[in-house]
Design an enzyme around this catalytic site. Structure first.
Site, mmCIF file in Angstrom:
data_model
loop_
_atom_site.group_PDB
_atom_site.id
_atom_site.type_symbol
_atom_site.label_atom_id
_atom_site.label_comp_id
_atom_site.label_asym_id
_atom_site.label_seq_id
_atom_site.Cartn_x
_atom_site.Cartn_y
_atom_site.Cartn_z
ATOM 1 N N LYS A 85 67.728 -11.221 24.089
ATOM 2 C CA LYS A 85 68.399 -11.855 25.219
ATOM 3 C C LYS A 85 69.299 -10.872 25.969
ATOM 4 O O LYS A 85 69.542 -11.033 27.158
ATOM 5 C CB LYS A 85 69.261 -13.030 24.741
ATOM 6 C CG LYS A 85 68.535 -14.105 23.950
ATOM 7 C CD LYS A 85 67.609 -14.926 24.792
ATOM 8 C CE LYS A 85 67.212 -16.258 24.179
ATOM 9 N NZ LYS A 85 66.482 -16.184 22.917
HETATM 10 C C1 LIG Z 1 65.426 -16.980 22.393
HETATM 11 C C2 LIG Z 1 64.727 -16.443 21.195
HETATM 12 C C3 LIG Z 1 63.350 -16.645 20.990
HETATM 13 C C4 LIG Z 1 62.515 -17.485 21.916
HETATM 14 O O1 LIG Z 1 62.370 -16.891 23.194
HETATM 15 P P1 LIG Z 1 61.897 -17.782 24.448
HETATM 16 O O2 LIG Z 1 61.976 -16.867 25.621
HETATM 17 O O3 LIG Z 1 62.870 -18.916 24.536
HETATM 18 O O4 LIG Z 1 60.520 -18.257 24.165
HETATM 19 C C5 LIG Z 1 62.764 -16.050 19.895
HETATM 20 N N1 LIG Z 1 63.490 -15.324 19.018
HETATM 21 C C6 LIG Z 1 64.805 -15.118 19.182
HETATM 22 C C7 LIG Z 1 65.533 -14.310 18.168
HETATM 23 C C8 LIG Z 1 65.475 -15.659 20.265
HETATM 24 O O5 LIG Z 1 66.788 -15.449 20.426
#
Ligand SMILES: *Cc1c(COP(=O)(O)O)cnc(C)c1O
Length: 462
Positions: free
Chosen positions: A112
């Site tokens: 993120k």
């Molecule tokens: C947010 C997240 C996901 C999922 O990603 P999306 O873009 O919502 O599909 C998977 N793994 C981790 C560690 C995350 O923080």
């Protein structure tokens, strides 16, 4: 470049407007009106370039007039300066033809950060020159919240409120949200699951009086700026393994469908991608849907990969919009049916989805076994989300095509699950080693729109 809503009724916006708004006023999500094309020569030229240079080439066509080239290069450079790995998104080999894309070297140890750090820089410049301020409200299953708080803490023109499901995030995730001391960031523990947090967030956006009154902005993965920043590492990884001369496949641990959708955009821009594999945990609405069983909400189960404990994947609406030939009215109708429980995908749209996406699911036992197995066979310690990806990738991959599985978080973010699987408790990286000693600050809030609105209005700075 203009942005249009997936429900066809909101006005089209510039990149700056779409980024600062988040959700469209008709309830839809913004997508670019056309997909810019990157030529084979442009992709070939990326070989050997820095992550930042690739980021500029990939994202520049999407931002229109919002930033000058110099401004945009500068924002990109600041966004990734704080990452603890020079390559930003390094590739590690797991097996013959199977690679792991490590996306956890940012300040909060999850992918993120790639989008949020850049969004923080873009908001600051765009708002500062207009002398405007916004209230950012976000819903998180754990990682978006910490990344957003990290990106916006201490900024003058933003107040940030993060809704997270009380008791359903890991301790590291919680502490990353509750320990920053800056008075413009607020962690709100909601009595409900992630879908409840996300639903209340949507309610706030659909309450125009509140939305305009506090100048609400969203940085959830529904924000196009988030998807945009994530397109870059599909290019950087593919180029490392021989694109454009050789096609590669990707497996993406998926929750809200933001990351995998970025991969789809990369493919549509011209990056040679063979398979895009959606990997889900036991909350497998996407896998069921892509297997032709319709899109129907179930109950959310708490798993060891909590950032994927989602039943309603917001960004899937963007995939449906394309699968239904960009028919906003059709998407609106599906979303109405979803609010009553679910919908069936038409035959034509299903074919379109299956042309672009494959899918698989990993159980809790398979996820733990994969963490243990990868440690034994490669020495690599996986977080549970990445392990879901590796498990599904191993099941689905074609040995003739390199497979790149996205490692979405650092194992130290989920130490209990990793220790249970391997007996090893992964330590936090040195720069956050004192996380457990820092003071926490959070507010428990009910799963209630009016109460949340009142709380937020009481805390925003004028
Ligand atoms: C947010 C997240 C996901 C999922 O990603 P999306 O873009 O919502 O599909 C998977 N793994 C981790 C560690 C995350 O923080």
């Amino acid at each position: 470049m203009r942005y249009i809503s997936t429900r066809g009724k909101a006005p089209s916006l510039s990149f700056e407007e779409a980024m600062l708004t988040g959700l469209a006023r008709d309830g839809g999500l913004y997508v670019p009106e056309t997909i810019p094309q990157v030529s084979t020569d442009d992709i070939a030229a990326m070989s050997g370039q820095s992550y930042e240079d690739i980021a500029f080439t990939v994202m520049r066509p999407f931002i229109g007039e919002t930033f000058t080239d110099d401004e945009f290069r500068n924002l990109i450079s600041k966004a990734y300066a704080d990452f603890s790995h020079d390559a930003r998104a390094p590739l590690v080999q797991l097996d013959q033809g199977h690679f792991l894309l490590e996306l956890f070297h940012g300040p909060t140890l999850a992918f993120k950060d790639f989008a949020m750090q850049l969004i923080g820089q873009m908001f600051q410049l765009a708002l500062g020159r207009k002398r405007e301020r916004v209230t950012i409200v976000g819903a998180t299953s754990g990682d978006t919240g910490s990344a957003a708080i990290e990106a916006f803490r201490g900024l003058d023109n933003v107040d940030v409120f993060i809704l997270y499901p009380h008791g359903r995030v890991s301790e590291v995730q919680r502490r990353q949200m509750t320990t920053p001391a800056e008075s413009n960031v607020h962690a709100l523990a909601v009595d409900g699951d992630f879908d409840a947090c996300q639903a209340r967030l949507k309610d706030m956006f659909n309450d125009f009086e509140f939305r305009d009154g506090v100048r609400l902005a969203g940085v959830n993965s529904i924000n196009w700026g988030r998807v945009l920043a994530q397109i870059v590492y599909f290019f950087s990884a593919a180029v490392s393994l021989g694109a454009p001369g050789r096609a590669v496949s990707f497996t993406v641990p998926t929750g809200n469908f933001g990351d995998i959708f970025a991969g789809y955009i990369a493919k549509r821009m011209g990056l040679p991608i063979a398979d895009l594999v959606v990997a889900t945990n036991q909350n497998d609405i996407l896998h069921r849907c892509l297997s032709g069983q319709g899109y129907r909400k179930g109950t959310v189960h708490a798993t060891i990969s909590p950032s994927m404990d989602i039943q309603v994947s917001s960004n899937f609406e963007r995939a449906l919009f394309d699968a239904y030939d960009r028919d906003g009215a059709a998407v609106s109708q599906l979303m109405d049916e979803l609010s009553k429980g679910g919908f069936d995908v038409s035959q034509g749209a299903m074919q379109a989805l299956q042309d672009h996406y494959r899918s698989g699911r990993a159980s809790e036992a398979e996820t733990s076994a994969t963490i243990a197995d990868m440690l034994t066979r490669t020495g690599e310690l996986l977080c549970p989300h990445s392990a879901v990806g590796v498990n599904v990738a191993n099941e689905m991959r074609d040995p003739a095509v390199p497979m790149i599985t996205l490692a979405t978080a650092h194992p130290a973010k989920f130490p209990d699950a990793v220790e249970a699987a391997t007996g090893i408790r992964p330590p936090l990286p040195p720069r956050m080693a004192d996380l457990y000693e820092r003071d926490e600050r959070l507010t428990r809030v009910p799963n209630d729109l009016e109460a949340l609105k009142t709380h937020i209005k009481g805390l925003i700075r004028a």
